[in-house]
Structures are given as structure tokens and as C-alpha cells.
Design a protein around this motif. Structure first.
Motif, PDB file in Angstrom:
ATOM      1  N   LYS A  77       0.836  -1.211   0.000  1.00 13.81           N
ATOM      2  CA  LYS A  77       0.000   0.000   0.000  1.00 13.81           C
ATOM      3  C   LYS A  77       0.863   1.252   0.000  1.00 13.81           C
ATOM      4  O   LYS A  77       0.600   2.208  -0.727  1.00 13.81           O
ATOM      5  CB  LYS A  77      -0.874   0.012   1.263  1.00 13.81           C
ATOM      6  CG  LYS A  77      -2.298  -0.402   1.044  1.00 13.81           C
ATOM      7  CD  LYS A  77      -3.133   0.067   2.242  1.00 13.81           C
ATOM      8  CE  LYS A  77      -4.463   0.621   1.796  1.00 13.81           C
ATOM      9  NZ  LYS A  77      -5.478  -0.393   1.626  1.00 13.81           N
ATOM     10  N   GLN A  78       1.878   1.238   0.847  1.00 16.91           N
ATOM     11  CA  GLN A  78       2.780   2.385   0.929  1.00 16.91           C
ATOM     12  C   GLN A  78       3.512   2.563  -0.394  1.00 16.91           C
ATOM     13  O   GLN A  78       3.668   3.678  -0.894  1.00 16.91           O
ATOM     14  CB  GLN A  78       3.783   2.181   2.062  1.00 16.91           C
ATOM     15  CG  GLN A  78       3.130   2.208   3.429  1.00 16.91           C
ATOM     16  CD  GLN A  78       4.087   1.776   4.523  1.00 16.91           C
ATOM     17  OE1 GLN A  78       4.928   0.900   4.322  1.00 16.91           O
ATOM     18  NE2 GLN A  78       3.969   2.386   5.689  1.00 16.91           N
ATOM     19  N   PHE A  79       3.946   1.433  -0.951  1.00 12.14           N
ATOM     20  CA  PHE A  79       4.655   1.481  -2.226  1.00 12.14           C
ATOM     21  C   PHE A  79       3.776   2.137  -3.287  1.00 12.14           C
ATOM     22  O   PHE A  79       4.222   3.021  -4.025  1.00 12.14           O
ATOM     23  CB  PHE A  79       5.051   0.063  -2.655  1.00 12.14           C
ATOM     24  CG  PHE A  79       5.851   0.033  -3.933  1.00 12.14           C
ATOM     25  CD1 PHE A  79       7.224   0.151  -3.906  1.00 12.14           C
ATOM     26  CD2 PHE A  79       5.218  -0.110  -5.163  1.00 12.14           C
ATOM     27  CE1 PHE A  79       7.972   0.136  -5.082  1.00 12.14           C
ATOM     28  CE2 PHE A  79       5.948  -0.128  -6.342  1.00 12.14           C
ATOM     29  CZ  PHE A  79       7.329  -0.004  -6.302  1.00 12.14           C
ATOM     30  N   GLN A  80       2.511   1.719  -3.337  1.00  9.82           N
ATOM     31  CA  GLN A  80       1.607   2.262  -4.355  1.00  9.82           C
ATOM     32  C   GLN A  80       1.329   3.747  -4.137  1.00  9.82           C
ATOM     33  O   GLN A  80       1.149   4.498  -5.090  1.00  9.82           O
ATOM     34  CB  GLN A  80       0.301   1.458  -4.369  1.00  9.82           C
ATOM     35  CG  GLN A  80       0.502   0.094  -4.997  1.00  9.82           C
ATOM     36  CD  GLN A  80      -0.658  -0.855  -4.758  1.00  9.82           C
ATOM     37  OE1 GLN A  80      -1.492  -0.634  -3.876  1.00  9.82           O
ATOM     38  NE2 GLN A  80      -0.709  -1.934  -5.527  1.00  9.82           N
ATOM     39  N   ASN A  81       1.315   4.155  -2.860  1.00 12.72           N
ATOM     40  CA  ASN A  81       1.139   5.584  -2.574  1.00 12.72           C
ATOM     41  C   ASN A  81       2.280   6.407  -3.136  1.00 12.72           C
ATOM     42  O   ASN A  81       2.079   7.507  -3.652  1.00 12.72           O
ATOM     43  CB  ASN A  81       1.076   5.820  -1.062  1.00 12.72           C
ATOM     44  CG  ASN A  81      -0.322   5.628  -0.528  1.00 12.72           C
ATOM     45  OD1 ASN A  81      -1.300   5.816  -1.237  1.00 12.72           O
ATOM     46  ND2 ASN A  81      -0.410   5.249   0.728  1.00 12.72           N
TER      47      ASN A  81
END
Ligand SMILES: [Ca+2]
Ligand SMILES: [Ca+2]
Ligand SMILES: [Ca+2]
Length: 115
Positions: A77-81
């Protein structure tokens, strides 16, 4: 200090993830980040640390962070953000944009220093 996504990742990388504030960092860790030892993190110091963290995470030195490189520090999720154009890699521009957002979010009183 409020942790943004990448601040948390960079601190984890530096092995200082458990410290809640700059003043809680051990002397050696603080010396590495807080160059002038005033107990605050200026934007210049932050940028230098941010740059160091990027180089460390970018294992194949191709200038972008792939999922594999970021995985130890970011969840998906953080990566996609951070991966704003969704090409499954974090470019230096995306990284810098997120770091800047993180800094601004952490700098609650807007004095350009993190404490
Ligand atoms: Ca400082
Ligand atoms: Ca890379
Ligand atoms: Ca991207």
C-alpha cells in the motif's frame, strides 16, 4: 516527529525505527542525520539523509526503486502511494515528492526543522 511513509522507511533503513523523536536517537545515529548536532533536523539535513536512504535502497543503482528493493521498508500500500504513476517503480522524482510531503507533514509548526 510524525512519520511519513518514507521517513519511516528511511529511519528503518538507518536502524533507528524505534526512536520516536530526533532527541531519542542514539548519539551515533543522530550524528549521521543531524549534521550540526543541534537536535533538530533541518531541510538540508533531511535532504542529505533522504538522498543517502535512496542510494541505500536502490541496490541495483538504476535510479529507481523497484518493488523488490522497496519491499523490506514499504508495504504494498505504501509502495503504491509513493509510486504515483503506477508503473511499479519509484522514480527519484516520486521519491523526492513523497519525502517533501513527509517533511511538510512532520514539520507541524512550519519552521523548516524537525524535532
Ligand atoms: Ca541539525
Ligand atoms: Ca533500483
Ligand atoms: Ca513510478
Amino acid at each position: 516527529m510524525t512519520r511519513g511513509i518514507l521517513i519511516a522507511a528511511a529511519l528503518m533503513l538507518a536502524g533507528v525505527a524505534t526512536a520516536e523523536t530526533v532527541s531519542e536517537l542514539h548519539e551515533n545515529e543522530l550524528n549521521a542525520i543531524d549534521k550540526n548536532n543541534d537536535g533538530f533536523l533541518s531541510r538540508d539535513e533531511f535532504n542529505a539523509f533522504s538522498d543517502y536512504a535512496f542510494q541505500e535502497m536502490d541496490e541495483d543503482k538504476n535510479g529507481t526503486l523497484g518493488l523488490d528493493e522497496a519491499k523490506p521498508f514499504l508495504d504494498i500500500k505504501q509502495f503504491q502511494n509513493v509510486d504515483r504513476n503506477n508503473d511499479n517503480s519509484i522514480s527519484r522524482a516520486e521519491y523526492d515528492a513523497q519525502m517533501s510531503d513527509d517533511f511538510n507533514a512532520a514539520d507541524k509548526n512550519g519552521n523548516g526543522q524537525l524535532d
